[in-house]
Design a protein around this motif. Structure first.
Motif, PDB file in Angstrom:
ATOM      1  N   ARG A 106      20.340  -8.798  -0.366  1.00 42.27           N
ATOM      2  CA  ARG A 106      21.342  -7.743  -0.272  1.00 42.27           C
ATOM      3  C   ARG A 106      22.670  -8.287   0.220  1.00 42.27           C
ATOM      4  N   ALA A 107      23.730  -7.691  -0.275  1.00 40.58           N
ATOM      5  CA  ALA A 107      25.085  -8.069   0.122  1.00 40.58           C
ATOM      6  C   ALA A 107      25.388  -7.542   1.525  1.00 40.58           C
ATOM      7  N   PRO A 108      26.398  -8.091   2.178  1.00 39.30           N
ATOM      8  CA  PRO A 108      26.797  -7.561   3.478  1.00 39.30           C
ATOM      9  C   PRO A 108      27.110  -6.072   3.376  1.00 39.30           C
ATOM     10  N   GLY A 109      26.792  -5.361   4.441  1.00 39.59           N
ATOM     11  CA  GLY A 109      26.995  -3.918   4.483  1.00 39.59           C
ATOM     12  C   GLY A 109      25.715  -3.218   4.914  1.00 39.59           C
ATOM     13  N   GLU A 110      25.742  -1.904   4.891  1.00 42.69           N
ATOM     14  CA  GLU A 110      24.579  -1.117   5.300  1.00 42.69           C
ATOM     15  C   GLU A 110      23.584  -1.005   4.145  1.00 42.69           C
ATOM     16  N   GLN A 111      22.332  -1.320   4.434  1.00 40.88           N
ATOM     17  CA  GLN A 111      21.253  -1.241   3.451  1.00 40.88           C
ATOM     18  C   GLN A 111      20.237  -0.226   3.966  1.00 40.88           C
ATOM     19  N   LYS A 112      19.657   0.561   3.064  1.00 38.89           N
ATOM     20  CA  LYS A 112      18.732   1.617   3.483  1.00 38.89           C
ATOM     21  C   LYS A 112      17.390   1.479   2.793  1.00 38.89           C
ATOM     22  N   LEU A 113      16.366   1.867   3.534  1.00 36.29           N
ATOM     23  CA  LEU A 113      14.993   1.861   3.043  1.00 36.29           C
ATOM     24  C   LEU A 113      14.354   3.164   3.512  1.00 36.29           C
ATOM     25  N   THR A 114      13.775   3.941   2.596  1.00 33.65           N
ATOM     26  CA  THR A 114      13.119   5.196   2.946  1.00 33.65           C
ATOM     27  C   THR A 114      11.675   5.147   2.476  1.00 33.65           C
ATOM     28  N   LEU A 115      10.761   5.467   3.386  1.00 31.94           N
ATOM     29  CA  LEU A 115       9.330   5.455   3.095  1.00 31.94           C
ATOM     30  C   LEU A 115       8.748   6.815   3.443  1.00 31.94           C
ATOM     31  N   SER A 116       7.732   7.234   2.697  1.00 32.89           N
ATOM     32  CA  SER A 116       7.084   8.517   2.953  1.00 32.89           C
ATOM     33  C   SER A 116       5.661   8.329   3.439  1.00 32.89           C
ATOM     34  N   ALA A 117       5.283   9.128   4.434  1.00 32.46           N
ATOM     35  CA  ALA A 117       3.906   9.098   4.941  1.00 32.46           C
ATOM     36  C   ALA A 117       2.963   9.514   3.823  1.00 32.46           C
ATOM     37  N   GLY A 118       1.805   8.910   3.807  1.00 30.34           N
ATOM     38  CA  GLY A 118       0.814   9.244   2.787  1.00 30.34           C
ATOM     39  C   GLY A 118       1.011   8.470   1.493  1.00 30.34           C
ATOM     40  N   LYS A 119       2.015   7.617   1.444  1.00 28.25           N
ATOM     41  CA  LYS A 119       2.300   6.848   0.223  1.00 28.25           C
ATOM     42  C   LYS A 119       2.537   5.397   0.584  1.00 28.25           C
ATOM     43  N   GLY A 120       2.225   4.489  -0.353  1.00 27.85           N
ATOM     44  CA  GLY A 120       2.505   3.067  -0.172  1.00 27.85           C
ATOM     45  C   GLY A 120       1.960   2.527   1.139  1.00 27.85           C
ATOM     46  N   PRO A 121       2.749   1.717   1.841  1.00 24.69           N
ATOM     47  CA  PRO A 121       2.268   1.093   3.073  1.00 24.69           C
ATOM     48  C   PRO A 121       2.019   2.094   4.198  1.00 24.69           C
ATOM     49  N   LEU A 122       2.536   3.308   4.064  1.00 22.98           N
ATOM     50  CA  LEU A 122       2.295   4.329   5.089  1.00 22.98           C
ATOM     51  C   LEU A 122       1.162   5.268   4.696  1.00 22.98           C
ATOM     52  N   ALA A 123       0.394   4.915   3.657  1.00 28.47           N
ATOM     53  CA  ALA A 123      -0.670   5.780   3.151  1.00 28.47           C
ATOM     54  C   ALA A 123      -1.747   6.066   4.192  1.00 28.47           C
ATOM     55  N   ALA A 124      -2.178   5.075   4.888  1.00 27.25           N
ATOM     56  CA  ALA A 124      -3.292   5.261   5.821  1.00 27.25           C
ATOM     57  C   ALA A 124      -2.886   4.903   7.248  1.00 27.25           C
ATOM     58  N   ILE A 125      -1.661   5.191   7.611  1.00 28.11           N
ATOM     59  CA  ILE A 125      -1.202   4.856   8.950  1.00 28.11           C
ATOM     60  C   ILE A 125      -1.818   5.852   9.945  1.00 28.11           C
ATOM     61  N   SER A 126      -2.437   5.316  10.968  1.00 30.67           N
ATOM     62  CA  SER A 126      -3.122   6.164  11.947  1.00 30.67           C
ATOM     63  C   SER A 126      -2.243   6.338  13.182  1.00 30.67           C
ATOM     64  N   PRO A 127      -2.495   7.372  13.968  1.00 30.93           N
ATOM     65  CA  PRO A 127      -1.691   7.607  15.170  1.00 30.93           C
ATOM     66  C   PRO A 127      -1.755   6.415  16.122  1.00 30.93           C
ATOM     67  N   GLY A 128      -0.644   6.158  16.779  1.00 31.41           N
ATOM     68  CA  GLY A 128      -0.609   5.071  17.752  1.00 31.41           C
ATOM     69  C   GLY A 128       0.774   4.505  17.932  1.00 31.41           C
TER      70      GLY A 128
END
Length: 177
Positions: A106-128
């Motif tokens: 990525r070029a210099p500046g602000e870069q954003k990443l948005t993830l949703s619970a229940g999908k992808g790497p956050l699919a099975a994230i448990s409390p903690g």
């Protein structure tokens, strides 16, 4: 003539496409904002950046890896090991390009990443208690690592901030519905 296409999805679309479970009705989103500073140096190369989650007693989860994935013969992967902490915890066991994780530098500046619970790497994230880790390494430059602690499930509106000193600028982690 043989034509081959490789599709690497962008961060939020890729995470949704890689999802294994549907998000619950009260789904959370994790929003990461990373500033890559503009540096005045003689030889500037965009940094390789890895973003992952850590939790004590659990394997780490790579959320994004930004590198020169489109170099001839996969040459860009040769320098992934320079993102040292990430390489040690999960990079060396991954196969690249990784759908939903691989992205261009990525070029210099602000870069954003948005993830949703229940999908992808956050699919099975448990409390903690978790740690969002962001590491940047730049050819003919330095490397930097930032850790942002948070609890899951988060309260909507929670914001965790950190500031880098060289290869990373302001970083913010926020949550919403």
């Amino acid at each position: 003539m043989h034509i081959r296409h490789r599709i690497l999805l962008g961060s939020s679309a890729a995470i949704g496409a890689a999802g294994a479970l549907a998000a619950p009705a009260s789904a959370q989103t994790m929003n990461v904002s990373i500033t890559i500073p503009r540096l005045s140096v003689a030889e500037y190369h965009r940094p390789y950046v890895a973003i992952w989650l850590e939790r004590e007693g659990a394997p780490s989860r790579s959320l994004a890896v930004w590198y020169d994935y489109d170099m001839k013969n996969g040459e860009g992967t040769k320098w992934l090991r320079d993102v040292r902490q990430w390489w040690r915890v999960s990079g060396r066991t991954m196969k690249f390009p990784a759908d939903g994780v691989t992205g261009a530098t990525r070029a210099p500046g602000e870069q954003k990443l948005t993830l949703s619970a229940g999908k992808g790497p956050l699919a099975a994230i448990s409390p903690g208690q978790y740690m969002l880790v962001i590491e940047a390494a730049r050819e003919v430059g330095g490397r930097e690592l930032l850790r942002l602690p948070f609890a899951w499930p988060p309260k909507p509106g929670t914001i965790v901030k950190a500031a880098g000193k060289s290869e990373l600028g302001a970083v913010a982690l926020s949550f919403g519905k």
